[in-house]
Design an enzyme around this catalytic site. Structure first.
Site, short mmCIF file in Angstrom:
data_model
loop_
_atom_site.label_atom_id
_atom_site.label_comp_id
_atom_site.label_asym_id
_atom_site.label_seq_id
_atom_site.Cartn_x
_atom_site.Cartn_y
_atom_site.Cartn_z
N GLU A 237 -23.35 -22.42 11.21
CA GLU A 237 -22.48 -22.53 12.39
C GLU A 237 -22.32 -21.10 12.90
OE1 GLU A 237 -21.66 -25.32 13.52
OE2 GLU A 237 -21.79 -26.68 11.82
N CYS A 271 -15.12 -18.98 17.95
CA CYS A 271 -16.54 -19.16 18.28
C CYS A 271 -16.75 -20.07 19.48
CB CYS A 271 -17.27 -19.74 17.08
SG CYS A 271 -16.48 -21.21 16.42
P1 NAD Z 1 -20.31 -11.99 10.37
O1 NAD Z 1 -21.60 -12.68 10.55
O2 NAD Z 1 -20.23 -10.54 10.55
O3 NAD Z 1 -19.74 -12.26 8.89
C1 NAD Z 1 -19.59 -13.57 8.38
C2 NAD Z 1 -19.71 -13.53 6.89
O4 NAD Z 1 -21.04 -13.16 6.56
C3 NAD Z 1 -18.80 -12.54 6.21
O5 NAD Z 1 -18.32 -13.10 5.01
C4 NAD Z 1 -19.72 -11.37 5.93
O6 NAD Z 1 -19.33 -10.58 4.85
C5 NAD Z 1 -21.01 -12.09 5.64
N1 NAD Z 1 -22.22 -11.28 5.82
C6 NAD Z 1 -22.41 -10.22 6.66
N2 NAD Z 1 -23.67 -9.76 6.55
C7 NAD Z 1 -24.28 -10.53 5.62
C8 NAD Z 1 -25.59 -10.55 5.07
N3 NAD Z 1 -26.54 -9.69 5.44
N4 NAD Z 1 -25.88 -11.49 4.15
C9 NAD Z 1 -24.96 -12.39 3.77
N5 NAD Z 1 -23.70 -12.42 4.25
C10 NAD Z 1 -23.36 -11.49 5.15
O7 NAD Z 1 -19.32 -12.77 11.29
P2 NAD Z 1 -17.77 -12.51 11.48
O8 NAD Z 1 -17.62 -11.23 12.22
O9 NAD Z 1 -17.07 -12.67 10.17
O10 NAD Z 1 -17.35 -13.72 12.38
C11 NAD Z 1 -17.49 -13.70 13.73
C12 NAD Z 1 -18.74 -14.44 14.16
O11 NAD Z 1 -18.74 -15.73 13.60
C13 NAD Z 1 -18.82 -14.62 15.66
O12 NAD Z 1 -20.14 -14.44 16.10
C14 NAD Z 1 -18.40 -16.07 15.85
O13 NAD Z 1 -18.86 -16.62 17.04
C15 NAD Z 1 -18.96 -16.70 14.62
N6 NAD Z 1 -18.23 -17.93 14.26
C16 NAD Z 1 -18.85 -19.13 14.42
C17 NAD Z 1 -18.17 -20.30 14.13
C18 NAD Z 1 -18.81 -21.67 14.29
O14 NAD Z 1 -18.30 -22.65 13.76
N7 NAD Z 1 -19.92 -21.79 14.99
C19 NAD Z 1 -16.86 -20.23 13.68
C20 NAD Z 1 -16.27 -18.99 13.53
C21 NAD Z 1 -16.97 -17.84 13.81
#
Ligand code: NAD
Length: 474
Positions: A237, A271
């Site tokens: 997601e 999101c």
């Molecule tokens: P992010 O992708 O930076 O981080 C999300 C998670 O992934 C965190 O726990 C982070 O530590 C981890 N992560 C980061 N790099 C990684 C890697 N290389 N390998 C594995 N894990 C890793 O996102 P964020 O800043 O926490 O959240 C915001 C983003 O999430 C926005 O783009 C938003 O649109 C999206 N989002 C989507 C939904 C949905 O349901 N579609 C819901 C909420 C947020």
């Protein structure tokens, strides 16, 4: 596995909690910690997966009760860690619905077939073993529950990594796992950064499936790590750049109210939010007037205070990133109608608060129209024809949630069909949704769908058994 020291809180500090002060120190999981968690999950799997759904459901239902009865504490933990106003905290109710539902609904079924003469064939749906879960910071308990509950209900054991920006509710819930009756190793909660523990989960050879919510960029990295290790099954997601289409026959006041809430709820850190609004040129003036009035009335400040409905950005990194987009917006050819300059300060207090910011008529190819800002910044552009606005709405690499406002029902259906989006709101805007329809995105917004009815599918492998039985005849 995680340790936590709460430094500040309403009893310990008089500093408003919107300033980026340190509020807690949380352990950072290492690669070895991930290995330890996976080993514990592997050890727990045989006995956990052999329980009946009712037996597995008991601790899930206790977890639902525990979360519900701790709502104020959980709300405060998200408020102090990522700035989410306690006034907007629905997450405990949401989590309880998921733990309760999957506490009773884990009756996975395959098929049987008599269509091959001399055979009774069947398919079985079975848990993977150990699954990885990686969640973002904007609504941590929501993502914790919507992934962990179906995964363990299906018989898997999980290794979850919370976000480094908002680990406190996941940590709190992890303290109740034993008390609720989950055997050791069934749910393992780690806190840590993406590039260490997140990468270790994505590339771990004993983790067979992964469920991730977060940015499209990270989704891509996890996809690559999964492919390069053991080709894990993935469900993603991801980010959105949701369009709202406002036709001039719509109830403009309602449309303005819903779309203003959509983008500015949780300070734009949603999101599904409609960050691009297209208003028919004959209705723009009235729509913008109402929208601006509502946005100007937001109460900004300390998210732990009940009267506040607009908290700070999650941390300094997010704050700076959003401000850079505001600067880019000023070069987008658009007009700044609200926010912008004064957004960087809050009276005398150095803060991470960003005022609701509205740009009008920005260039369609500008960064603020193309990229995920994840902050309280919206663009309101105009259109004249239906075909034009559909083309503009679809001119994006994202496709999570679109909405449209019109009283013409045929147009509503016609346009809904053409929008390249996993979810479409008609006369309603994100976060409006429901429990039992697929939640997820098209294009760069994800792969797979979640919901009460869908989510367990991701956590089950399918096996076909060809059972030769010549004696059964015909
Ligand atoms: P992010 O992708 O930076 O981080 C999300 C998670 O992934 C965190 O726990 C982070 O530590 C981890 N992560 C980061 N790099 C990684 C890697 N290389 N390998 C594995 N894990 C890793 O996102 P964020 O800043 O926490 O959240 C915001 C983003 O999430 C926005 O783009 C938003 O649109 C999206 N989002 C989507 C939904 C949905 O349901 N579609 C819901 C909420 C947020």
């Amino acid at each position: 596995m995680s340790s936590f020291q709460h430094l500040l809180g309403k009893h310990l500090t008089s500093t408003p909690l919107n300033t980026g002060e340190v509020v807690a120190k949380v352990a950072e999981a290492s690669v070895e910690d991930v290995d330890t968690a996976v080993s514990a999950a592997l050890a727990a799997f045989p006995s956990w997966s052999s329980l009946s759904p009712i037996q597995r459901g008991k601790p899930l239902k206790k977890m639902a009760e525990k979360i519900l009865s701790s709502t104020p504490e959980l709300a405060e933990l998200d408020a102090i860690s990522m700035g989410r106003p306690v006034s907007s905290f629905f997450d405990a109710d949401y989590a309880a619905v998921h733990f309760n539902y999957f506490g009773e609904a884990a009756y996975a079924q395959g098929h049987t077939s008599l269509n091959t003469p001399g055979f009774i064939n069947m398919s079985l749906r079975q848990p993977f073993g150990v699954v990885g879960i990686i969640i973002p910071w904007n609504a941590p308990l929501v993502f914790f529950s919507k992934k962990v509950a179906p995964a363990v209900a299906a018989g898997n054991c999980v290794v979850l990594k919370s976000s480094e920006k908002a680990p406190l509710t996941s940590w709190k819930v992890s303290q109740w796992i034993k008390e609720c009756g989950f055997p050791p190793g069934v749910i393992n909660v780690l806190s840590g950064h993406g590039h260490i523990s997140g990468s270790a989960i994505s590339s771990h050879m004993s983790i067979r499936a992964i469920s991730f919510t977060g940015s499209t960029r990270t989704g891509r990295a996890i996809q690559i790590a999964s492919a390069n290790s053991n080709l894990k099954k993935v469900v993603f997601e991801l980010g959105g750049k949701g369009p709202a289409l406002i036709f001039d026959d719509a109830d403009l006041e309602q449309a303005a109210k819903d779309t203003e809430n959509s983008i500015f709820w949780n300070s734009g850190q949603t999101c599904m939010a409609n960050s691009r609004i297209y208003v028919q040129d004959t209705a723009t003036e009235k729509f913008v007037e109402v929208f601006k009035k509502l946005a100007s009335a937001r109460k900004m400040g300390d998210p732990t205070k009940g009267e506040i409905n607009h908290g700070p950005q999650a941390d300094k990194v997010q704050f700076e990133a959003v401000n850079k987009y505001i600067d880019a917006g000023k070069e987008s050819g658009g007009k700044l109608a609200l926010g912008g300059e004064e957004a960087k300060t809050n009276g005398e207090t150095k803060s991470l608060l960003i005022h609701p910011t509205i740009f009008l008529n920005a260039d369609e190819s500008s960064r603020i129209m193309k990229e995920v800002i994840f902050g309280p910044v919206v663009v309101i552009n105009t259109f004249s024809t239906e075909a034009e606005v559909i083309a503009k709405a679809n001119h994006t690499e994202f496709g999570l949630y679109a909405c449209l406002y019109t009283k013409d029902l045929e147009r509503a259906l016609r346009v809904s069909k053409k929008l390249e989006s996993g979810m479409v709101g008609v006369n309603c805007a994100a976060p409006t949704g429901c429990w039992d329809l697929p939640f997820g995105g098209w294009k760069g917004s994800g792969t797979g769908r979640e919901s009460l009815l869908e989510s367990m599918d991701h956590f089950l492998e399918v096996r076909s058994i060809y059972f030769k039985c010549p004696g059964i005849g015909g």
